[in-house]
Design an enzyme around this catalytic site. Structure first.
Site, mmCIF file in Angstrom:
data_model
loop_
_atom_site.group_PDB
_atom_site.id
_atom_site.type_symbol
_atom_site.label_atom_id
_atom_site.label_comp_id
_atom_site.label_asym_id
_atom_site.label_seq_id
_atom_site.Cartn_x
_atom_site.Cartn_y
_atom_site.Cartn_z
ATOM 1 N N ASP A 1 -4.186 13.440 -0.449
ATOM 2 C CA ASP A 1 -5.417 14.172 -0.818
ATOM 3 C C ASP A 1 -5.900 13.629 -2.146
ATOM 4 O O ASP A 1 -6.918 14.027 -2.592
ATOM 5 C CB ASP A 1 -4.753 15.677 -1.269
ATOM 6 C CG ASP A 1 -3.641 15.560 -2.593
ATOM 7 O OD1 ASP A 1 -3.424 14.374 -2.950
ATOM 8 O OD2 ASP A 1 -3.253 16.560 -2.908
ATOM 9 N N ARG B 1 -0.546 -7.613 -6.596
ATOM 10 C CA ARG B 1 0.752 -7.067 -5.921
ATOM 11 C C ARG B 1 1.155 -8.293 -4.976
ATOM 12 O O ARG B 1 0.123 -8.877 -4.511
ATOM 13 C CB ARG B 1 0.831 -5.674 -5.402
ATOM 14 C CG ARG B 1 0.229 -4.653 -6.444
ATOM 15 C CD ARG B 1 -0.535 -3.600 -5.561
ATOM 16 N NE ARG B 1 -1.133 -2.525 -6.419
ATOM 17 C CZ ARG B 1 -0.585 -1.666 -6.807
ATOM 18 N NH1 ARG B 1 0.766 -1.121 -6.151
ATOM 19 N NH2 ARG B 1 -1.241 -0.646 -7.540
ATOM 20 N N GLY C 1 -3.445 0.091 -0.147
ATOM 21 C CA GLY C 1 -4.605 0.123 -0.984
ATOM 22 C C GLY C 1 -4.554 1.278 -1.888
ATOM 23 O O GLY C 1 -3.584 2.147 -2.057
ATOM 24 N N LYS D 1 -4.956 6.942 -11.900
ATOM 25 C CA LYS D 1 -4.009 7.450 -10.886
ATOM 26 C C LYS D 1 -4.270 8.789 -10.662
ATOM 27 O O LYS D 1 -4.087 9.402 -11.830
ATOM 28 C CB LYS D 1 -2.576 7.095 -11.105
ATOM 29 C CG LYS D 1 -1.821 7.039 -10.008
ATOM 30 C CD LYS D 1 -0.306 6.349 -10.408
ATOM 31 C CE LYS D 1 0.706 6.448 -9.446
ATOM 32 N NZ LYS D 1 1.769 5.473 -9.528
ATOM 33 N N GLY E 1 -5.108 4.450 -2.711
ATOM 34 C CA GLY E 1 -5.724 5.752 -1.854
ATOM 35 C C GLY E 1 -5.980 6.954 -2.835
ATOM 36 O O GLY E 1 -6.685 7.728 -2.540
ATOM 37 N N ARG E 2 -5.407 6.780 -4.094
ATOM 38 C CA ARG E 2 -5.750 7.839 -4.956
ATOM 39 C C ARG E 2 -6.188 7.049 -6.451
ATOM 40 O O ARG E 2 -5.525 7.794 -7.405
ATOM 41 C CB ARG E 2 -4.705 8.637 -5.019
ATOM 42 C CG ARG E 2 -3.271 8.206 -5.255
ATOM 43 C CD ARG E 2 -2.485 9.249 -5.763
ATOM 44 N NE ARG E 2 -0.985 8.797 -5.743
ATOM 45 C CZ ARG E 2 -0.038 9.425 -6.305
ATOM 46 N NH1 ARG E 2 -0.207 10.666 -6.878
ATOM 47 N NH2 ARG E 2 1.118 8.996 -6.345
ATOM 48 N N ASP F 1 4.617 1.315 -10.810
ATOM 49 C CA ASP F 1 4.655 2.433 -9.959
ATOM 50 C C ASP F 1 5.879 3.166 -10.021
ATOM 51 O O ASP F 1 7.047 3.059 -9.380
ATOM 52 C CB ASP F 1 4.472 2.171 -8.662
ATOM 53 C CG ASP F 1 3.000 2.195 -8.214
ATOM 54 O OD1 ASP F 1 2.424 2.665 -9.204
ATOM 55 O OD2 ASP F 1 2.469 2.275 -7.042
ATOM 56 N N ASP G 1 4.245 -3.643 -2.058
ATOM 57 C CA ASP G 1 3.078 -3.181 -3.017
ATOM 58 C C ASP G 1 3.427 -2.882 -4.560
ATOM 59 O O ASP G 1 2.478 -2.613 -5.166
ATOM 60 C CB ASP G 1 2.283 -2.279 -2.350
ATOM 61 C CG ASP G 1 3.245 -1.000 -1.831
ATOM 62 O OD1 ASP G 1 4.296 -1.203 -1.065
ATOM 63 O OD2 ASP G 1 2.898 0.054 -2.295
HETATM 64 P P1 AMP Z 1 3.024 4.438 -3.836
HETATM 65 O O1 AMP Z 1 3.954 5.463 -3.233
HETATM 66 O O2 AMP Z 1 2.389 5.308 -5.105
HETATM 67 O O3 AMP Z 1 3.186 3.140 -4.215
HETATM 68 O O4 AMP Z 1 1.863 4.484 -3.020
HETATM 69 C C1 AMP Z 1 1.794 4.221 -1.611
HETATM 70 C C2 AMP Z 1 0.601 4.278 -1.077
HETATM 71 O O5 AMP Z 1 0.320 5.677 -0.688
HETATM 72 C C3 AMP Z 1 -0.724 3.643 -1.775
HETATM 73 O O6 AMP Z 1 -1.380 3.356 -0.676
HETATM 74 C C4 AMP Z 1 -1.254 4.727 -2.255
HETATM 75 O O7 AMP Z 1 -2.481 4.875 -2.577
HETATM 76 C C5 AMP Z 1 -1.078 5.936 -1.225
HETATM 77 N N1 AMP Z 1 -0.867 7.362 -1.814
HETATM 78 C C6 AMP Z 1 0.319 7.692 -2.639
HETATM 79 N N2 AMP Z 1 -0.083 9.060 -2.923
HETATM 80 C C7 AMP Z 1 -1.204 9.255 -2.325
HETATM 81 C C8 AMP Z 1 -2.104 10.750 -2.423
HETATM 82 N N3 AMP Z 1 -1.957 11.947 -3.049
HETATM 83 N N4 AMP Z 1 -3.436 10.431 -1.801
HETATM 84 C C9 AMP Z 1 -3.818 9.252 -1.395
HETATM 85 N N5 AMP Z 1 -3.098 8.345 -1.299
HETATM 86 C C10 AMP Z 1 -1.825 8.236 -1.798
HETATM 87 MG MG MG Z 2 2.551 1.726 -5.268
#
Ligand code: AMP
Ligand code: MG
Length: 481
Positions: A126, A185, A91, A114, A93-94, A264, A254
């Site tokens: 974070d 996705r 999901g 983002k 997360g940020r 991404d 995802d």
């Molecule tokens: P990504 O690598 O961008 O595809 O992210 C994979 C997962 O990690 C997703 O669920 C993002 O929301 C979470 N995520 C990545 N970086 C962060 C961050 N700095 N804080 C919180 N969640 C993150």
């Molecule tokens: Mg992603």
């Protein structure tokens, strides 16, 4: 009427159609926002005045603040296979979906942030993002867009004025505003399927059909047709990456869209010397997401989509598997067709010749020839000089020569329309991002400018066309951005 209402007229069909698949949430404060880069062309596509986005209310909006009454951002839920291992709850997360807007061509587009702070999906992170990786996403997306590759694009990067702690120490923080056909996705479908609520899965699939693949129509077979449309769109997308040497780097489910857009931009990079084993990501030890593995990996991700869709495809489990398998088996053929046509165009051939392409790539791999440089040199008649041992190339070139149409000037011109001179060279991207992180975006803007017209060779830009100088350490990219 607030300023934001004048900027964008937000809709929220996703939040309304599938309320179980998102959580209303707000962006974290960005006390000292500074607009680092604004995509004026994209703003115009969205029907908004770029000057208004540069105003304080516009910049606030681009960090998720000062939204019109009634506009409620949501964090979207999704699951995903990360490096092959299933994670039931990923999901946003940020990230936050601000809302949907209709662009000047009548297309529905998501506006998404983002780096806008922790959400209930944040797990350990974070919730924030650093300037460098957000500018990187901006740049790579624009480069791919200019190459004709379906992609999400960045509208803006705003520095928040706050520091983000990363392994290398404190870095300036940023929020990126991303524009996408949607953020659906494969992982969204995995999450819906795992919920066990067939109504949620059906509502999601109907939302996806309405939004991306209306040709799937209605009737009980529409979900199988949706699946076929996604398989076709992804087969075409990955063929386009392969034709320009793009390595996505983190092809988790995802990060595989239903729309067929690239999404991404993390550890992605362009390959220099041709080698199917090319990997840039520091965490991809096994080379799962290497250049040459991408078609197979996307097909694998689509198998996961098929599994998620099974209960909609047929109430009889065996019949559903059989139908989905038949659709998925079309991936290889669709991919091959796009690749064959695209590689023929790169070589100036009227008809695909798979053996000629395979033999060329093996020569390039063996002699470590730069993938981008080669095709422009071929149209210019100077490719021989790229081979340390030119004899095998001569033999190959004679075979190609025999297949070329008579009008050689037309052949060369057509090749130059599909083979870029300029791609984001890793050493130049890194240099531009390092300088931008230190506060100077001059190189970043110059690079962006060059990459906006990748096929158009211009005087004075030779250094943008060249791979890293010999002796440069191999390029490594990092996740967790
Ligand atoms: P990504 O690598 O961008 O595809 O992210 C994979 C997962 O990690 C997703 O669920 C993002 O929301 C979470 N995520 C990545 N970086 C962060 C961050 N700095 N804080 C919180 N969640 C993150
Ligand atoms: Mg992603």
């Amino acid at each position: 009427m607030t300023v934001a209402r004048m900027l964008f007229d937000f809709d929220d069909t996703y939040a309304r159609d599938v309320p179980a698949l998102s959580v209303p949430w707000s962006a974290a404060p960005a006390p000292h926002p500074e607009l680092l880069v604004l995509n004026e062309g994209l703003a115009a596509e969205l029907g908004v005045d770029p000057a208004a986005l540069r105003e304080p209310a516009g910049v606030a909006l681009l960090t998720g603040h000062g939204l019109p009454d009634g506009v409620v951002p949501v964090a979207q839920a999704y699951a995903g296979h990360q490096f092959g291992g299933y994670v039931p709850r990923l999901g946003d997360g940020r990230a936050l979906l601000l809302g949907e807007v209709t662009d000047t061509a009548g297309r529905r587009r998501d506006l998404h942030l983002k780096g806008s702070g922790r959400t209930p999906f944040a797990r350990g992170g974070d919730g924030r993002a650093a300037v460098g990786p957000m500018l990187r996403e901006y740049l790579m997306g624009e480069a791919n867009h200019a190459l004709g590759i379906p992609t999400t694009r960045a509208l803006s990067v705003v520095a928040t004025g706050e520091e983000v702690l990363r392994e290398e120490g404190p870095l300036p923080g940023a929020v990126l505003c991303r524009v996408a056909a949607s953020h659906l996705r494969v992982g969204t479908f995995q999450y819906a399927a795992a919920s066990g609520d067939l109504d949620v899965l059906r509502a999601l699939a109907d939302h996806a059909i309405a939004r991306h693949h209306p040709a799937a129509g209605d009737g009980p077979d529409r979900y199988l047709r949706l699946y076929r449309h996604v398989v076709d769109a992804q087969a075409e997308l990955v063929s386009r990456w392969m034709l320009v040497g793009f390595v996505h780097g983190v092809l988790n489910t995802d990060n595989t869209t239903i729309s067929g857009e690239t999404i991404d931009y993390g550890p992605c990079a362009y390959m220099d010397a041709f080698d199917p084993a090319t990997v840039f990501s520091s965490i991809d030890h096994a080379g799962r997401y290497a250049y040459g593995n991408q078609p197979g990996i996307v097909q694998w991700n689509l198998a996961r989509l098929g599994e998620a869709l099974l209960p909609l495809i047929d109430a009889d489990a065996d019949a559903a598997v059989e139908a989905a398998t038949a659709v998925l088996s079309g991936f290889a053929e669709t991919y091959r067709r796009h690749w064959a046509r695209g590689s023929a165009a790169k070589l100036g051939l009227a008809e695909p010749d798979p053996d000629l392409v395979t033999d060329l790539l093996e020569l390039m791999r063996a002699q470590r020839v730069d993938f981008t440089t080669f095709f422009r040199a071929l149209s210019a008649g100077t490719a021989r000089s790229l081979f340390a041992e030119p004899e095998p190339f001569d033999a190959w070139a004679a075979r190609r020569e025999a297949l070329l149409p008579a009008d050689r000037a037309a052949v060369a011109a057509a090749m130059d329309r599909v083979n870029p001179v300029y791609v984001p060279r890793n050493h130049l991207v890194e240099q531009a991002l390092t300088e931008a992180t230190a506060g100077d975006t001059t190189s970043f803007r110059q690079l962006l400018d060059v990459l906006a017209r990748p096929f158009d060779e211009r005087p004075g830009l030779q250094r943008y066309a060249e791979p890293a100088p010999a002796g440069c350490p191999p390029h490594v990219t990092y996740c967790g951005t």
